[in-house]
Design an enzyme around this catalytic site. Structure first.
Site, PDB file in Angstrom:
ATOM      1  N   ARG A  47      30.911  66.579  36.412  1.00  0.00           N
ATOM      2  CA  ARG A  47      30.878  66.898  34.969  1.00  0.00           C
ATOM      3  C   ARG A  47      29.731  66.200  34.263  1.00  0.00           C
ATOM      4  O   ARG A  47      29.222  66.688  33.252  1.00  0.00           O
ATOM      5  CB  ARG A  47      32.206  66.455  34.326  1.00  0.00           C
ATOM      6  CG  ARG A  47      33.420  67.191  34.839  1.00  0.00           C
ATOM      7  CD  ARG A  47      34.698  66.455  34.485  1.00  0.00           C
ATOM      8  NE  ARG A  47      34.736  65.107  35.066  1.00  0.00           N
ATOM      9  CZ  ARG A  47      35.712  64.242  34.910  1.00  0.00           C
ATOM     10  NH1 ARG A  47      36.756  64.552  34.167  1.00  0.00           N
ATOM     11  NH2 ARG A  47      35.678  63.064  35.483  1.00  0.00           N
ATOM     12  N   TYR A 156      48.217  60.077  52.295  1.00  0.00           N
ATOM     13  CA  TYR A 156      49.512  60.445  51.695  1.00  0.00           C
ATOM     14  C   TYR A 156      49.602  61.946  51.417  1.00  0.00           C
ATOM     15  O   TYR A 156      50.567  62.416  50.831  1.00  0.00           O
ATOM     16  CB  TYR A 156      49.842  59.590  50.464  1.00  0.00           C
ATOM     17  CG  TYR A 156      48.860  59.604  49.311  1.00  0.00           C
ATOM     18  CD1 TYR A 156      48.591  60.760  48.591  1.00  0.00           C
ATOM     19  CD2 TYR A 156      48.251  58.422  48.901  1.00  0.00           C
ATOM     20  CE1 TYR A 156      47.721  60.762  47.510  1.00  0.00           C
ATOM     21  CE2 TYR A 156      47.366  58.399  47.830  1.00  0.00           C
ATOM     22  CZ  TYR A 156      47.110  59.574  47.135  1.00  0.00           C
ATOM     23  OH  TYR A 156      46.258  59.568  46.065  1.00  0.00           O
TER      24      TYR A 156
END
Ligand code: HXC
Ligand code: NAP
Length: 293
Positions: A47, A156
Site C-alpha cells: 500500500r 498455525y
C-alpha cells in the site's frame, strides 16, 4: 558455510520475473534481495509507495538488479489487475508470484469488531486469492509454459492458534488454496507451494504480536527446540529454491521452517525434556521393576 549465507548458484533465477507482495519490508524485502542476487527481475508491491520506492532504491544499489515498485492494496481485485499490468508493461512477462503480504495483531477474539476480523481475512486470504486468480488467469490465457506461486503461511495454519484467530483462519484458507491449485493448475504448468515460517523477527510482526514488554516476557527463541529464532537468509534460501526451476518437481508442498517449534508444542511427552539426565537411571529402574505386575 552456514545458514546466514546464500545457498544457490548465482544464476539460479536468471531470466525470471518475480512479483513479491509486501516486498517493501520484513521477510518480503529479505526474499526480494536474495532473488535479485540470483539474477531475477522483481516487482515489489504494497500500500505504501514511498516505502516501496525506498526499498527499491536500496536493493538496486546493493545488488545491481532491477526493482519495480508498484502501489497495490491486495484487498482490491482491480488494483491487483492494474499491478499485474504494470509488471507486464515493464518486463513483458511474469514467472513467479510470492504471496507474502499480511496483516495480523494479537487480540482476544471477543474484543474484535466484525471489521477487525474482516480486515485480516481480506488482506491475507482475499489478497492471496486476488493475486493468485489474476496471475493464474494471465498465465492460462497466454499459455505460459511454466510459472510458480509461493504462499507464505504459518505453522498455525494447520494447528490454529488462540489470540490470532483471524490470521489462523485466513492462513488455513491460503494453505487449502495452495494444495487445491497444485493439482488443478498443474496442467497449465503452474506450481503452487507454501512456506510455513516459525519466528523470524521483523518490525511489522513484532510490533503487533509482541508489543512493549511482551518482547522480553515471551522470548520466542525459548519455545524452539533449536533455541533460536530464524535468520532472514535461511528463509530466503528456501523461497529462492522453491521459486527456481531446481524445485520443478515440488508441487503442493508446504515446507515448515521453524526449528521444530510447532512439534515441540504438539508432542504429548515433549515436556520430559525437563528431566535431568542423571534421573533417567532411576526412572528406568522404576519402570523395569513394574515388569511382573
Ligand atoms: C483490535 C484492532 C486492532 C487491535 C486494528 N483494529 N488494530 N482491533 N485490536 N490491535 C481494528 C480497527 O479498529 C478497525 O476496526 C479494523 O481493525 C481495521 O483497522 P485499520 O487500522 O482501519 O486497518 P488498516 O489500516 O487496513 O490496517 C490493517 C492492520 C495493520 C492489520 C490493522 O496492523 C496493518 O496495516 N498491518 C500490516 C502489517 C502486519 O500486520 N504485519 C504483521 C504480519 S505478521 P473498526 O471496527 O474500528 O473499524 C504475521 C506473522 C504470524 O502474520 C506468525 C508470527 C510467528
Ligand atoms: P511485515 O514486514 O509487516 O510484512 C507485511 C507486508 O504486507 C508489509 O510490507 C505490508 O506493506 C504488506 N501489506 C499489508 N497489508 C497489505 C495490503 N492490504 N496490500 C498490500 N500489501 C499489504 O511482516 P513480516 O514479518 O515480514 O511478514 C511477512 C509474511 O511472513 C507474512 O505473510 C506473515 O504472515 C509471514 N510470517 C511471518 C513470520 C515472522 O515471524 N515474521 C512468521 C510466520 C509467517 P504496507 O504496509 O506498505 O502495505
Amino acid at each position: 558455510m552456514n545458514y546466514k549465507e546464500g545457498m544457490l548458484r548465482e544464476d539460479a533465477l536468471v531470466g525470471k520475473v518475480i512479483v513479491i507482495t509486501g516486498g517493501g519490508s520484513g521477510l518480503g524485502k529479505a526474499m526480494t534481495k536474495y532473488f535479485l542476487e540470483l539474477g531475477a527481475k522483481v516487482a515489489i508491491t504494497s500500500r505504501n509507495l514511498e516505502k516501496l520506492k525506498g526499498t527499491a532504491e536500496e536493493l538496486e544499489k546493493e545488488t545491481g538488479g532491477k526493482v519495480l515498485p508498484v502501489q497495490c492494496d491486495v484487498r482490491h481485485y482491480d488494483q491487483v489487475e492494474a499491478m499485474l499490468k504494470a509488471c507486464l508493461d515493464e518486463y513483458g512477462q511474469v514467472d513467479g508470484l510470492l504471496n507474502n503480504a499480511a496483516g495480523n495483531f494479537i487480540s482476544p477474539t471477543e474484543r474484535l469488531s466484525a471489521n477487525a476480523f474482516d480486515t485480516i481475512i481480506d488482506i491475507v486470504l482475499k489478497g492471496s486469492k486476488n493475486c493468485t486468480l489474476a496471475f493464474g488467469k494471465h498465465w492460462i490465457d497466454t499459455k505460459q509454459e511454466t510459472s510458480t506461486i509461493l504462499n507464505i503461511v504459518t505453522t498455525y495454519a494447520w494447528t490454529g492458534s488462540a489470540y490470532v484467530v483471524p490470521s489462523a483462519t485466513a492462513k488455513a484458507g491460503v494453505l487449502a488454496m495452495t494444495r487445491s491449485l497444485a493439482v488443478e493448475w498443474a496442467k497449465y504448468g503452474i506450481r503452487s507451494n507454501a512456506i510455513a515460517p516459525g519466528p523470524f523477527p521483523t518490525k511489522g510482526a513484532w510490533d503487533r504480536l509482541l508489543p512493549g514488554e511482551l518482547k522480553d516476557k515471551f522470548d520466542l527463541a525459548k519455545k524452539v527446540p533449536l533455541k533460536r529464532v530464524g535468520d532472514h537468509q535461511e528463509l530466503a534460501n528456501l523461497a529462492a529454491y522453491l521459486m527456481s526451476d531446481f524445485s520443478a518437481y515440488i508441487n503442493g508442498e508446504v515446507v515448515t521452517i521453524d526449528g521444530g517449534e510447532w512439534l515441540e508444542g504438539a508432542g504429548q511427552f515433549n515436556i520430559l525434556k525437563h528431566i535431568p539426565e542423571e534421573m533417567w537411571d532411576q526412572l528406568e529402574a522404576m519402570i523395569r521393576a513394574k515388569k511382573s505386575n
